[in-house]
Design a protein around this motif. Structure first.
Motif, PDB file in Angstrom:
ATOM      1  N   UNK A   1      23.205  23.237  12.369  1.00 28.57           N
ATOM      2  CA  UNK A   1      22.055  23.986  12.867  1.00 28.57           C
ATOM      3  C   UNK A   1      22.551  25.216  13.614  1.00 28.57           C
ATOM      4  N   UNK A   2      22.012  26.374  13.238  1.00 33.76           N
ATOM      5  CA  UNK A   2      22.421  27.643  13.840  1.00 33.76           C
ATOM      6  C   UNK A   2      21.197  28.342  14.434  1.00 33.76           C
ATOM      7  N   UNK A   3      21.420  29.523  14.952  1.00 31.03           N
ATOM      8  CA  UNK A   3      20.317  30.307  15.499  1.00 31.03           C
ATOM      9  C   UNK A   3      19.313  30.731  14.446  1.00 31.03           C
ATOM     10  N   UNK A   4      19.719  30.680  13.164  1.00 31.61           N
ATOM     11  CA  UNK A   4      18.807  31.042  12.085  1.00 31.61           C
ATOM     12  C   UNK A   4      17.613  30.096  12.025  1.00 31.61           C
ATOM     13  N   UNK A   5      17.797  28.862  12.488  1.00 28.61           N
ATOM     14  CA  UNK A   5      16.698  27.892  12.433  1.00 28.61           C
ATOM     15  C   UNK A   5      15.512  28.363  13.273  1.00 28.61           C
ATOM     16  N   UNK A   6      15.780  28.933  14.434  1.00 26.89           N
ATOM     17  CA  UNK A   6      14.691  29.429  15.277  1.00 26.89           C
ATOM     18  C   UNK A   6      13.938  30.553  14.573  1.00 26.89           C
ATOM     19  N   UNK A   7      14.670  31.414  13.865  1.00 22.63           N
ATOM     20  CA  UNK A   7      14.028  32.494  13.102  1.00 22.63           C
ATOM     21  C   UNK A   7      13.178  31.907  11.979  1.00 22.63           C
ATOM     22  N   UNK A   8      13.738  30.930  11.264  1.00 23.83           N
ATOM     23  CA  UNK A   8      13.008  30.306  10.158  1.00 23.83           C
ATOM     24  C   UNK A   8      11.720  29.656  10.647  1.00 23.83           C
ATOM     25  N   UNK A   9      11.807  28.927  11.750  1.00 22.47           N
ATOM     26  CA  UNK A   9      10.624  28.259  12.288  1.00 22.47           C
ATOM     27  C   UNK A   9       9.585  29.279  12.734  1.00 22.47           C
ATOM     28  N   UNK A  10      10.039  30.341  13.391  1.00 18.62           N
ATOM     29  CA  UNK A  10       9.109  31.377  13.834  1.00 18.62           C
ATOM     30  C   UNK A  10       8.390  32.036  12.669  1.00 18.62           C
TER      31      UNK A  10
END
Length: 260
Positions: free
Chosen positions: A229-238
């Motif tokens: 899990x990377x910071x990209x997950x927060x972008x994807x969820x947003x």
């Protein structure tokens, strides 16, 4: 002279959103009590055969490419089980006047869409579990499932449900709805790094993929199922939340019923 109590108008208080959602969810589940087995089989076989076919070409490419094959076909299963089924169901409800019935109930329009989605998502869960377990075994990919999968899976399905509801609210016949849904399923699966890694796609496909919720669903699922899990997950969820709000709002405005 005062009127009899029985003749006085009654003021109905709208139930809470949770009560509305639960009641409509139960109504929707009863629609599929005789056909859920067929939906389960259909929703599992098509993505599983797609996974088997793609795994033949990607097996020598290593775990990185195989991870796209696995998660891409899970997204394909979500597309098939939510967008296609919901578009057909909304069209069926519209043509039979069932939306007018729901218009007589004290419910909020987006609640109807979410209730339909939850019913189909519940029916799709066995297919998703089969895809995840068998896919990881076939492709020899170890699973590292994060608790966030409980959030990500429904969030991936909401935008697809919105697209399906939009199709069902506008299309005139089941044949047209099915054809448009199938075309969109393959477009959303092909545009962007959903089934194929971005390095192997034309730049135009990667660019267009940024406009597709399937791209962000694939990225989020890949992280919560296989890691890391990377910071990209927060972008994807947003982005998925943004797609969910916009598409649900559009669908709720397009679904016409006669409020009484």
């Amino acid at each position: 002279m005062s009127q009899p109590e029985s003749s006085l108008p009654r003021i109905y208080k709208r139930p809470s959103l949770l009560t509305q959602l639960f009641d409509i969810f139960l109504i929707e589940l009863t629609n599929w009590r005789w056909s859920w087995r067929g939906m389960l089989i259909t929703g599992t076989i098509a993505p599983l055969f797609s996974l088997l076919a793609l795994s033949i070409f990607a097996r020598d490419s290593g775990p990185y490419s195989l991870s796209y094959v696995l998660v891409g076909n899970i997204v394909f299963s979500l597309l098939f089980n939510t967008m296609d089924n919901i578009s057909s169901h909304v069209l069926f409800m519209r043509r039979l006047g069932m939306l007018d019935y729901f218009g007589t109930l004290p419910i909020w329009r987006p609640i109807l869409i979410f209730a339909i989605l939850l019913a189909f998502l519940l029916l799709a869960l066995p297919s998703l579990v089969v895809m995840i377990v068998l896919g990881s075994l076939i492709l020899n990919l170890p699973l590292h499932i994060s608790p966030l999968v409980v959030l990500v899976v429904p969030l991936c399905a909401v935008p697809l449900a919105g697209i399906g509801a939009i199709i069902g609210s506008r299309i005139r016949s089941p044949q047209e709805a099915s054809a448009i849904s199938i075309v969109l399923i393959f477009l959303l699966s092909a545009l962007g790094p959903v089934v194929i890694p971005p390095e192997r796609l034309p730049s135009l496909f990667n660019l267009l993929g940024r406009l597709s919720p399937a791209t962000y669903a694939s990225s989020a699922l890949r992280q919560v199922l296989l890691g890391p899990i990377t910071g990209q997950l927060a972008i994807d969820i947003g982005v998925l939340i943004g797609f969910s709000l916009i598409l649900t709002l559009i669908a709720s405005r397009l679904i016409a019923w006669k409020e009484q």
